[in-house]
Motif scaffolding. Sequence first.
Motif, PDB file in Angstrom:
ATOM      1  N   LEU A 120       1.221  -1.013   0.065  1.00  0.00           N
ATOM      2  CA  LEU A 120      -0.350  -0.506  -0.175  1.00  0.00           C
ATOM      3  C   LEU A 120       0.950   1.245   0.193  1.00  0.00           C
ATOM      4  CD1 LEU A 120      -2.939  -1.478   2.666  1.00  0.00           C
ATOM      5  CD2 LEU A 120      -2.515  -1.180   0.802  1.00  0.00           C
ATOM      6  N   ASN A 121       0.737   2.103  -1.083  1.00  0.00           N
ATOM      7  CA  ASN A 121       1.474   3.424  -1.193  1.00  0.00           C
ATOM      8  C   ASN A 121       0.603   4.135  -0.827  1.00  0.00           C
ATOM      9  OD1 ASN A 121       3.992   3.085  -2.497  1.00  0.00           O
ATOM     10  ND2 ASN A 121       2.137   1.728  -4.152  1.00  0.00           N
ATOM     11  N   ASN A 140      -2.337   4.043  -3.624  1.00  0.00           N
ATOM     12  CA  ASN A 140      -2.590   3.057  -4.715  1.00  0.00           C
ATOM     13  C   ASN A 140      -2.185   1.999  -4.265  1.00  0.00           C
ATOM     14  OD1 ASN A 140       0.557   4.445  -5.381  1.00  0.00           O
ATOM     15  ND2 ASN A 140       0.232   2.458  -6.413  1.00  0.00           N
ATOM     16  N   ALA A 141      -2.565   1.211  -4.485  1.00  0.00           N
ATOM     17  CA  ALA A 141      -1.662  -0.701  -4.619  1.00  0.00           C
ATOM     18  C   ALA A 141      -1.462  -1.035  -5.028  1.00  0.00           C
ATOM     19  CB  ALA A 141      -2.571  -1.730  -3.662  1.00  0.00           C
ATOM     20  N   THR A 142       0.166  -1.835  -5.026  1.00  0.00           N
ATOM     21  CA  THR A 142       1.139  -2.396  -5.997  1.00  0.00           C
ATOM     22  C   THR A 142       0.775  -3.786  -5.614  1.00  0.00           C
ATOM     23  OG1 THR A 142       2.349  -0.446  -5.942  1.00  0.00           O
ATOM     24  CG2 THR A 142       3.295  -2.232  -7.467  1.00  0.00           C
ATOM     25  N   PHE A 174      -4.041   0.127  -8.878  1.00  0.00           N
ATOM     26  CA  PHE A 174      -4.923  -0.046  -7.922  1.00  0.00           C
ATOM     27  C   PHE A 174      -5.690   0.856  -7.248  1.00  0.00           C
ATOM     28  CE2 PHE A 174      -7.862  -1.863  -5.133  1.00  0.00           C
ATOM     29  CZ  PHE A 174      -9.052  -2.903  -5.846  1.00  0.00           C
ATOM     30  N   THR A 175      -6.550   1.210  -6.765  1.00  0.00           N
ATOM     31  CA  THR A 175      -6.482   2.567  -5.684  1.00  0.00           C
ATOM     32  C   THR A 175      -7.022   2.610  -4.147  1.00  0.00           C
ATOM     33  OG1 THR A 175      -7.414   3.897  -7.741  1.00  0.00           O
ATOM     34  CG2 THR A 175      -8.483   4.205  -5.751  1.00  0.00           C
ATOM     35  N   VAL A 176      -5.913   2.941  -3.520  1.00  0.00           N
ATOM     36  CA  VAL A 176      -6.613   2.159  -1.870  1.00  0.00           C
ATOM     37  C   VAL A 176      -6.749   3.967  -1.358  1.00  0.00           C
ATOM     38  CG1 VAL A 176      -5.561   1.338   0.162  1.00  0.00           C
ATOM     39  CG2 VAL A 176      -6.018   0.190  -2.384  1.00  0.00           C
ATOM     40  N   PRO A 177      -7.253   4.159  -1.182  1.00  0.00           N
ATOM     41  CA  PRO A 177      -7.595   6.362  -0.540  1.00  0.00           C
ATOM     42  C   PRO A 177      -6.550   5.935   0.318  1.00  0.00           C
ATOM     43  CG  PRO A 177      -9.542   5.215   0.079  1.00  0.00           C
ATOM     44  CD  PRO A 177      -9.178   4.453  -1.202  1.00  0.00           C
TER      45      PRO A 177
END
Length: 350
Positions: free
Chosen positions: A312-313, A318-320, A338-341
């Motif tokens: 998780l960034n 975003n997630a990688t 992949f979007t992760v807020p």
Amino acid sequence: MIEKYLLGTYTRRISKGVYQLELDTDNQKLQNLKFVGSAIDPTYVAESNKKRIYAITKVKDDQENVTGGFVEWDGSSDDFPLKPIASIHDQETSPAYISVDEDKQLVFTANYHAGTVNSYKIAADGSISKADRIMDKGTLGFRKEQQDGPHPHYINLTPEGRIVAVDLGVDKVFIYDLEDSGKLVPVSELQMPDGYGPRHIYFDAKKKVAYLVGELSSNVAVVDYDADKGVLSLRDINSTIPDDWTEHNGAAAIRVSKDGRFVYVSNRGNNSLAVFSSDEKGNLSLIQRISTEGDFPRDFNLSDDESFIIALNQNSDNATLYTRDSESGKLTMIQKDFTVPEGVSILRKK
């Protein structure tokens, strides 16, 4: 196969609380982000075998005064967003970490800003009551992040059932015996070098070692652990960043493969995952450093069969996703959009 993961976040910009994502292992992709429940800055979450989800949070009164603690949800339902079944807010501000003791039905928090480690009793009906609270003590480290007091950053069970608490401010790791009531009884302390800035720790019971991440020093230490006595002793320290890296970096999360052969550490600033091999005695050798394809990777996790790693960034939302070679331990990036807020932590959902 579909695996579900709970995501802790900050709620400073676009996040609303805790989320869930899915890993489709057959198609090798992340998918289906869902909003689990509302909370302010639920950076870390824990889940019991009863599928009770505990999320760090804080509340504000009409005068914007803050008290911290955690909220409890019934995670057996996918009827999102979940509604709280209990909560407690009795700390000066929100904690930095949360964990669960299944056998004793206890929840533990480490409060970075308040300088305390805390234990709570969970009743059969889910109600929460404070069991114990200890203020960390010690000489403050020389770095500016350490000058305003003790900073407990992590608390969890050791393999034999004691409690370990990691303090960034005083460069110490504390070991406690744990009574059924939740009372913490001091056993030993490990003093790390000045400015090490301990953050998280992982124990390998078979090798009788622990790996201790130094956030402020960008290091991972190999620490011998005598489980009979509850005593840690420093063996070796390894850098997680390149020798020529001069910009800011904070080492963050640590994970270890089930076979104990590989250790992974995230770097916030260098924005990478450092991959180490671990020999039969637990000594580390760097074998790879790979970009997280985003900014500020606070946490990551391995899939059930450890064929994948999800990172998780936080700042780039975003997630990688990586594939992992079980023989070499090395990673290959396969998805990065992949979007992760405001993602902070990732936990496999039970």
